[in-house]
Design an enzyme around this catalytic site. Structure first.
Site, short mmCIF file in Angstrom:
data_model
loop_
_atom_site.label_atom_id
_atom_site.label_comp_id
_atom_site.label_asym_id
_atom_site.label_seq_id
_atom_site.Cartn_x
_atom_site.Cartn_y
_atom_site.Cartn_z
N LYS A 22 23.65 -0.47 22.17
CA LYS A 22 24.31 0.39 22.76
C LYS A 22 24.37 -0.48 23.54
O LYS A 22 25.27 -0.71 24.24
CB LYS A 22 23.92 1.66 22.41
N ARG A 122 20.04 7.01 40.43
CA ARG A 122 20.71 5.82 40.04
C ARG A 122 21.93 5.65 40.47
O ARG A 122 23.07 5.33 40.05
CB ARG A 122 21.77 6.02 38.14
N1 EPU Z 1 19.65 0.86 40.81
C1 EPU Z 1 19.67 1.05 42.19
N2 EPU Z 1 21.26 0.40 42.88
C2 EPU Z 1 21.84 -0.15 41.54
C3 EPU Z 1 21.77 -0.15 40.84
C4 EPU Z 1 20.24 0.38 40.10
O1 EPU Z 1 19.35 1.48 43.21
O2 EPU Z 1 22.83 -0.42 42.23
C5 EPU Z 1 18.26 1.71 40.26
C6 EPU Z 1 18.26 2.66 39.55
O3 EPU Z 1 18.39 4.13 40.03
C7 EPU Z 1 17.37 2.77 38.90
C8 EPU Z 1 17.20 1.46 38.65
O4 EPU Z 1 17.42 0.69 39.21
O5 EPU Z 1 16.56 3.30 39.40
C9 EPU Z 1 16.87 0.53 37.34
O6 EPU Z 1 18.85 0.79 36.88
P1 EPU Z 1 19.17 -0.36 36.29
O7 EPU Z 1 20.56 -0.71 37.41
O8 EPU Z 1 18.83 -1.95 36.04
O9 EPU Z 1 20.05 0.25 35.20
P2 EPU Z 1 22.18 0.61 34.44
O10 EPU Z 1 22.58 -0.28 34.52
O11 EPU Z 1 22.16 2.06 35.10
C10 EPU Z 1 20.11 0.19 32.14
C11 EPU Z 1 20.64 1.35 30.80
C12 EPU Z 1 19.64 1.91 30.70
C13 EPU Z 1 18.32 1.63 30.83
C14 EPU Z 1 18.65 1.04 32.18
C15 EPU Z 1 17.23 -0.16 33.27
C16 EPU Z 1 22.70 0.51 29.94
C17 EPU Z 1 24.49 0.95 29.70
N3 EPU Z 1 21.84 1.85 30.10
O12 EPU Z 1 20.96 0.68 33.07
O13 EPU Z 1 19.46 2.72 28.78
O14 EPU Z 1 17.43 2.68 30.72
O15 EPU Z 1 19.44 -0.70 32.13
O16 EPU Z 1 16.44 -1.27 31.07
O17 EPU Z 1 22.52 -1.18 29.18
C18 EPU Z 1 19.11 4.31 28.09
O18 EPU Z 1 19.95 3.60 26.70
O19 EPU Z 1 18.63 5.04 27.37
C19 EPU Z 1 19.27 4.01 29.27
C20 EPU Z 1 19.11 4.45 30.03
#
Ligand code: EPU
Length: 421
Positions: A22, A122
């Protein structure tokens, strides 16, 4: 609303095929926006999140066809609205990932601000900081963020944290910028590498994906391609735990073992036998599980998306385990539900202390987010009697027909349609 009912106690034995990831599929769907012609993806998982992303792409002007094999033609986006509306972003935060390709290719995007979600605040500040460094003007109004630039210019960007979505979004914008972009402290997740592979096939010049420093030399145009999506390491990990806790023996066909080192290491520490075979990963549950301590970390550390499932394993082990969540601030929502089923877990801030040898007894439980729902399915597999899981739409976001596939390997699990929530 659907519900899932499990009668616990069955050992899981046999073969399960791991489907496309996914978290790889969603950014790849967005990457298709960058192509001059249609892009076709194979092995696409049939998930509600993938459908939501397709719906968003159609709203932008794309023609989208198929499901397991999905073709996205972005030709119509030129005259489309370039907007991700609130109704879609609120149901799926990954919608913000259209921003990078729209900005890179068309110089404009308007995307609803996602706000918080069940597992944490997030924010997307790192995505926006990256776009700004590339020369985009950013404006917030009416709950939307607008990003705009005539032609982005390459820049050096150092992320405050290794963000998966932020790295992917800025990487896509930079692929069509003028000059070279260097991303430092970039996320190293396999899904970031997968996106770099796809962009490379489209004609982008990207080096270093999978390491903390990614270099992108912008190009003027990218083309549509054909690509098979990599298998889902989190789905594979979830099924591995199902085998481990039921004392079963599962061969997880196509499991991407080379992306699962941290999970396999913890399973082995718990006494689970994991063997990489030519067709996939074999997982054999022991008579007794040993306790484990773990801390969630960005890749190649232990993935936050496996934390809830691993906690179920820890509740069944002999002795005490400690699990620390460092990626999201609110990712222990499964704990009260596991405790209702019989677990002994104490949470203090981001640390959960788990006393093992839980004797689960079935009950009605509520799914709260995707991985929390997966952990309730796992608990149901070992609970005495009947476990009824409600709000299974969370599960459908990330696991394709999980009940049918687990039933094939011996689980007593069924979905009932249209049950009250
Ligand atoms: N964060 C910030 N600022 C930003 C971006 C992120 O503070 O601009 C923080 C987030 O709040 C979080 C941390 O950094 O605390 C990590 O967030 P990240 O951006 O890495 O996560 P994401 O891209 O929103 C993806 C996956 C998530 C997975 C995370 C971490 C997708 C669609 N989602 O989310 O998947 O948990 O990376 O590996 O790729 C899931 O599949 O259940 C899921 C939540």
């Amino acid at each position: 609303m659907d519900k899932i009912v499990i009668h616990g106690g069955a050992r899981l034995n046999g073969e399960l095929r791991v489907l496309g990831a996914k978290n790889a599929a969603l950014p790849l769907q967005c990457a298709a926006l960058l192509g001059d012609g249609p892009t076709t993806y194979r092995h696409v998982p049939r998930l509600s999140d993938v459908q939501t992303m397709s719906q968003l792409l159609v709203g932008l002007g794309c023609a989208v066809e198929g499901d397991r094999t999905l073709t996205i033609d972005p030709t119509g986006v030129q005259d489309g609205p370039k907007e991700a509306p609130y109704e879609l972003v609120k149901t799926m935060r990954a919608s913000v990932t259209v921003m990078g390709p729209l900005l890179g290719r068309h110089g404009f995007a308007r995307v609803s601000l996602p706000g918080g979600c069940a597992i944490g605040a997030r924010p997307i500040d790192q995505h926006l900081r990256g776009f700004e460094a590339l020369g985009a003007k950013i404006r917030m109004s009416h709950g939307y963020v607008e990003v705009k630039a005539k032609r982005l210019k390459g820049a050096r960007i150092n992320f405050d944290m290794a963000t998966v979505g932020g790295t992917q979004n800025v990487m896509m914008a930079a692929a069509m910028a003028k000059g070279t972009t260097v991303l430092e402290n970039a996320a190293r997740e396999p899904e970031v590498q997968e996106l770099a592979i796809v962009l490379g096939k489209m004609g982008a010049k990207i080096a270093g994906a999978g390491s903390p420093t990614i270099e992108i030399e912008g190009v003027d145009a990218l083309q549509g391609i054909d690509h098979a999506i990599l298998p889902d390491r989190i789905e594979a990990g979830t099924f591995a735990i199902a085998a481990a806790i039921t004392g079963g023996d599962l061969l997880l066909l196509d499991a991407p073992s080379s992306h699962m080192h941290a999970v396999i290491a913890k399973l082995e520490e718990a006494g689970v036998r994991c063997r990489v075979e030519p067709e996939g990963l074999r997982v054999i549950g022991p008579d007794e599980l040993a306790p484990i301590d773990l801390v969630t970390r960005p890749h190649p550390g232990f993935p936050t998306d496996m934390q809830a499932q691993m906690m179920v394993l820890a509740t069944l082990a002999r002795g005490q385990s400690v699990i620390t969540e460092t990626i999201f601030e609110n990712r222990f929502m499964h704990v009260p539900e596991l405790c209702r089923l019989g677990a002994d877990i104490h949470v203090n801030g981001n640390v959960a202390v788990i006393r093992g040898k839980a004797r689960y007894t079935g009950s009605i439980v509520m799914a709260t987010d995707l991985r929390a729902s997966a952990c309730l399915v796992l608990a149901g597999l070992v609970a005495e009697g009947k476990t009824e899981i409600r709000r299974v739409y969370h599960l459908d976001r990330g696991y394709e027909t999980i009940e049918k596939r687990l039933r094939k390997v011996g689980a007593k699990i069924r979905r009932y349609h249209g049950a009250p929530s």
